[in-house]
Scaffold this active site. Structure first.
Site, PDB file in Angstrom:
ATOM      1  CE  LYS A 163      -2.536  -7.502  92.495  1.00  0.00           C
ATOM      2  NZ  LYS A 163      -4.011  -7.384  92.505  1.00  0.00           N
ATOM      3  CE  LYS A 262      -9.653  -6.059  88.010  1.00  0.00           C
ATOM      4  NZ  LYS A 262      -9.144  -6.826  89.148  1.00  0.00           N
TER       5      LYS A 262
END
Length: 369
Positions: A163, A262
């Site tokens: 991240k 996703k």
């Protein structure tokens, strides 16, 4: 298949440690589960937009209400023989991809159960095992992050995602690359930057990353195309791809060289398969991601990831990474494949919620008859 009954559950799942990204921090994952019944057969699905509308415009409480008030009544009592028919029925409602995914995903798991087939076989997938990568959110210190990466490298993970956000960006990344000059890394920016940060990305371009995931706004394609034209490092789009139409436009604009898919974000399995196929035709590799779902939703992502063009190691993680006890009856686990690479296998039968844990985690529920 006629849909006779739908039940939906808005749940809150406490994480072992908070998950930190460019848009904030989650200590509890909020998700919505669906139980769909046809005759005497029932199956479960899940869609997980998280607690607040930070990853996308949707949020768990919102998709619960949308599914209860609009989507479930739209399909209840109707016969559907394909995911395309489900999508067509829901198409009168604009957007709301995570809410639509709740219905679409559950229809597919019910279809698999009625067909007595593993879910991935309904997709004509030829694999039953795929490699996975390691992911690390923002840590309390770079030293802590380096320790975690050392462990992941020792365990043989084929790639590592970091991240990346203002205040946890280039100095962190340089420290990581100095310590691990040969390891495959990519960064996930979660829409934390703009084109004004071009000089930052030009510096990143020299660090040999596999990709830069979603550097710019969650709903942007045009600026991503501009940025990709200035970089050697591939851009991967995540939040920007919310439908097959958005994926098609991204490909036409040359806004990316990878797409993360996703099921929740794109409106369900039906749309995810279409995006996968369109990317394959265009020569754009994909990888499957998750949203910290329970194993109920995670198993659906795993099944999808068995398709051939999901060629970059998946964002699928063992339940024990995030939850003391998974809501699902069977947790997700990682095993080594015959090459020694951490991998996940397609789960059959698919996990269902553990009744007692579901009761403990439920915030609100509804039955649509």
């Amino acid at each position: 298949m006629i849909i006779d009954r739908i039940e939906i559950f808005h749940v809150a799942l406490p994480l072992i440690t908070p998950w930190r990204t460019a848009y904030g921090e989650d200590s509890v994952v909020e998700s919505v589960l669906c139980r769909m019944t046809s005759g005497s057969t029932e199956a479960w699905g899940e869609s997980c937009p998280l607690a607040a509308p930070c990853y996308s415009p949707e949020w768990a409480g919102g998709i619960f209400e949308t599914a209860k008030r609009w989507l479930a009544p739209r399909v209840l009592g109707q016969e559907f023989n394909s995911g395309e028919e489900i999508q067509q029925a829901l198409s009168i409602y604009k957007g709301n991809s995570f809410a639509k995914a709740l219905i679409d995903n559950t229809w597919w798991t019910l279809h698999a159960k009625l067909s007595e087939q593993p879910l991935h076989q309904l997709f004509s997938a030829n694999r039953n095992c795929i490699p996975v990568g390691a992911d690390f959110g923002v840590q309390d210190s770079i030293e802590e992050l380096l320790d975690l990466i050392h462990q992941a490298v020792a365990e043989g993970f084929p790639r590592i995602k970091l991240k990346f956000r203002p205040g946890w960006d280039l100095p962190m990344l340089r420290s990581v690359r100095d310590e691990f000059p040969e390891t495959v890394f990519h960064i996930d920016c979660n829409s934390g930057y703009t084109l004004a940060d071009l000089s930052l990305f030009e510096e990143i371009d020299s660090l040999g990353l596999a990709m830069i995931e979603q550097p710019l706004s969650f709903d942007d394609l045009h600026d991503h195309a501009k940025l990709q034209s200035r970089l050697r490092t591939p851009i991967c789009l995540d939040e920007s791809i919310s439908s097959p139409e958005r994926a098609r436009k991204a490909i036409e604009l040359k806004a990316c060289q990878y797409i993360n898919i996703k099921p929740g974000r794109v409106g369900g399995i039906t749309n995810a398969i279409k995006i996968h196929n369109d990317c394959e035709d265009a020569g754009i590799p994909c990888w499957v991601g998750g949203m910290l779902e329970s194993s109920v939703g995670g198993a659906i992502c795993i099944s999808l990831g068995m398709l051939e063009n999901f060629s970059y190691p998946a964002d699928i993680f063992p339940s024990s990474n995030y939850y003391k006890t998974d809501l699902g009856s069977v947790p997700i686990t990682i095993e080594k494949d015959h090459h020694g690479i951490p991998s996940v296998r397609a789960m059959h039968p698919l996990p269902t919620p553990h009744p007692e844990r579901l009761s403990q985690c439920t915030v609100q529920s509804a039955v649509i008859r």
